[in-house]
Write a protein that holds these residues in place. Structure first.
Motif, PDB file in Angstrom:
ATOM      1  N   PHE B  87      -0.979  27.479  19.526  1.00 45.55           N
ATOM      2  CA  PHE B  87      -1.259  26.428  18.851  1.00 45.55           C
ATOM      3  C   PHE B  87      -0.833  25.071  19.821  1.00 45.55           C
ATOM      4  N   LEU B  90      -3.075  24.220  22.446  1.00 43.01           N
ATOM      5  CA  LEU B  90      -4.336  23.650  21.792  1.00 43.01           C
ATOM      6  C   LEU B  90      -4.312  22.132  21.415  1.00 43.01           C
ATOM      7  N   GLN B  91      -2.965  22.056  20.847  1.00 45.97           N
ATOM      8  CA  GLN B  91      -2.741  20.534  20.289  1.00 45.97           C
ATOM      9  C   GLN B  91      -2.498  19.635  21.501  1.00 45.97           C
ATOM     10  N   VAL B  94      -6.247  19.087  22.562  1.00 45.18           N
ATOM     11  CA  VAL B  94      -7.004  18.156  21.659  1.00 45.18           C
ATOM     12  C   VAL B  94      -6.514  16.748  21.647  1.00 45.18           C
ATOM     13  N   PHE B 122     -12.172  26.440  21.722  1.00 42.66           N
ATOM     14  CA  PHE B 122     -11.299  26.014  20.703  1.00 42.66           C
ATOM     15  C   PHE B 122     -11.300  24.633  20.412  1.00 42.66           C
TER      16      PHE B 122
END
Lengths: 376, 376
Positions: B87, B90-91, B94, B122
């Motif tokens: 996570f 991923l953040q 992003v 993702f």
């Protein structure tokens, strides 16, 4: 026997092929949720995601309904408020669903307003690359807007709803009774989105609302009808353009100005909530259309009069506190995600119920318009 | 002039309707990436996501290729390794894509192996509810497996790849030259997945591999052919079952046992990497099928012989260090995400190239088999 029995919900189908689903709208649906879910999804287990406010009022009844229908369920209760739409709480929901060992065909239920729905739908869309998702929207805004169309998401430091995905629910249960517990201000804010559907492409519905809005506010059949018509309207637009590459942009009527105003108050809900921003934004969109000679000033006045009658704000001057100047507001608009390749895209209108997508609106026109309408 | 020129890549189309895309396989594609992307997606900007190892070898050439094709790009370099599929990262990706102000039609490029591809896909799938995505896989495993089919994801404390989504790339560029920089152990591990496609449903391909695997390892036309045949094989299965509700499970041949072994060593890559687990798992799947009288023991011996010849491990005894006992291994299998409603699903086979999905395999059979094959 043509009319449904009084306790039968209205059914609106969202026609998305193999992702089609039903929205049931009516009285007592929280209590009947277990039965409605179990009949459509036999043998599943569930995770209920809700927030502290909704949990206090509805979680017990909702859990009991699932239990009596034989659906084993665990619940996750999140803090109430927009800040919950974060990576942190997304991870919390994902963890809870995984810890409950739910499988792909089990269901994640959003019991709450737009925040809970957007966050939960996102989590349901990414756990095991997509679990089943049921929405039980408890705010008027969620019932007529965010529970239709499959948009999910969270906020980041760069803006609202910039991260998420399209994940359609398998069922939406809109219990019209739960709206009686909403503060009037919140009900009004949701009503702005109802009016929006009339303004987009349903002039008769807008006229009906002008005549019947008091009944919508007081509940009963008129409320159910207004919610059902709103869901039907959104469902039709979404069915034409599930992934927002075209017509779906019509749903942004009032939202480009509205989002800029929400940004301008830093999303301070004591000053402006989303539906209020949309109300002011719709009035501005009609006035701006009139200024560009696209619609009659009478239509703009008519929209303003109706939204004012229901108690919604209709001008920037009604937002408490100072606003940034027009140049800054334009910068917020340009930052909005509906900007494509630097050109400004607006939803304009030729009149009540005649909205259209205008691309390449000159920034200079927007700026002049904002200056004229700025209260400062 | 029927054969393509030597420097022309082989094109494999993944037929997914309006999500169809091309995989180009061949020499020099990193250097030509900018031109290939620009010709298909004119006017876009890009964010390149890579890891420290790949960045050191390929980022400069890749960035130069985009620049010379007029594609403005920013790069995000992540730590190498499986822990990056989190996570947290991923953040980070992003945030980087949003900070670069990329729009929905711009592209996020994964330059790296499976970890970078899964994480980047993702992120591309959730920023603005789905941006364009290009894969430039730099490991053999990624070229023949994770870059085909649109599965993306991250790991959580509950397991690997339990969170993610299906997000198809718009283009995959598999440069066969970059594989020359891989350690032999990693190349071999990727080869296990190539052999898998023969074992699923392409017996002639498996025979060809038995005869030509040395050429695949040394590079050139045989390598390109093996990668292209693998992509074609996976693409066909994925086109039949994009969202893994049926046939796509065939791709898990060797993976149920393999994942259990990876879990058993706590994903310690010094003891066992994914492809090695798959190699052992494929041998076990064939032996287990023979034990259940589904395939001939000769077929199981043939599979073992080939994988041993290329230098892959083929039994649990070859995994360094102690393994948990058979009961514990069964528990890992039952935990695997391919378990549905508590029943054990396995990919079994009637022989080389004749795999099938077996549901409701009795846990007791699996346990006895694991005990027989356990080295401890």
């Amino acid at each position: 026997m043509d009319a449904p029995a009084p306790d039968q919900p209205v059914r609106v189908e969202v026609g998305l092929g193999d992702r089609a689903y039903d929205i049931l709208i009516g009285s007592g649906l929280v209590a009947r949720a277990g039965a409605e879910i179990a009949s459509r999804m036999p043998g599943i287990r569930a995770a209920i995601v809700t927030d502290e406010n909704v949990a206090a009022t509805h979680l017990e009844a909702f859990s009991a309904s699932l239990e009596s229908a034989g659906i084993p369920a665990t619940a996750v209760t999140l803090p109430a408020g927009e800040r919950t739409k974060s990576f942190e709480h997304l991870q919390q929901v994902v963890d809870a669903v995984l810890d409950a060992r739910l499988e792909r065909r089990d269901v994640v239920v959003a019991l709450g307003g737009g925040v809970v729905g957007d966050l939960t739908g996102f989590a349901a869309g990414i756990v095991r690359r997509g679990m089943r998702f049921v929405q039980v929207p408890t705010s008027l805004l969620a019932q007529v807007d965010s529970s239709v169309g499959g948009k999910t998401g969270i906020n980041t430091s760069q803006g609202k709803n910039l991260v998420g995905l399209f994940h359609q629910p398998g069922l939406v249960l809109a219990d019209t009774d739960v709206l009686d517990t909403l503060p009037l201000r919140e009900f009004r804010a949701g009503y702005a989105e109802i009016a929006k559907y009339g303004l987009i492409d349903r002039p008769d519905f807008f006229s009906w609302l002008e005549a019947n809005w008091r009944d919508v506010f007081s509940g009963g059949a008129a409320r159910t009808r207004a919610i059902a018509e709103s869901c039907r309207s959104k469902a039709e637009i979404v069915a034409r353009d599930e992934f927002e590459t075209g017509d779906r942009a019509l749903l942004n009527l009032g939202h480009t100005f509205g989002h800029a105003l929400e940004s301008a108050v830093a999303y301070d809900g004591t000053r402006l909530v989303h539906g209020e921003g949309v109300a002011i934004g719709m009035v501005l969109a009609h006035r701006f259309s009139a200024r560009l000679n696209q619609c009659s000033p009478d239509d703009a006045r008519r929209v303003e009069a109706h939204l004012k009658a229901v108690g919604l704000p209709t001008s920037m001057a009604e937002i408490p506190g100072a606003l940034p100047d027009a140049d800054r507001l334009l910068a917020y608009i340009a930052q909005d995600k509906k900007v494509s390749r630097g050109a400004l895209t607006f939803i304009l209108t030729h009149g009540v119920g005649q909205s259209y997508i205008a691309r390449d609106v000159p920034a200079s026109e927007v700026l002049s318009f904002l200056r004229e309408n700025h209260p400062g």
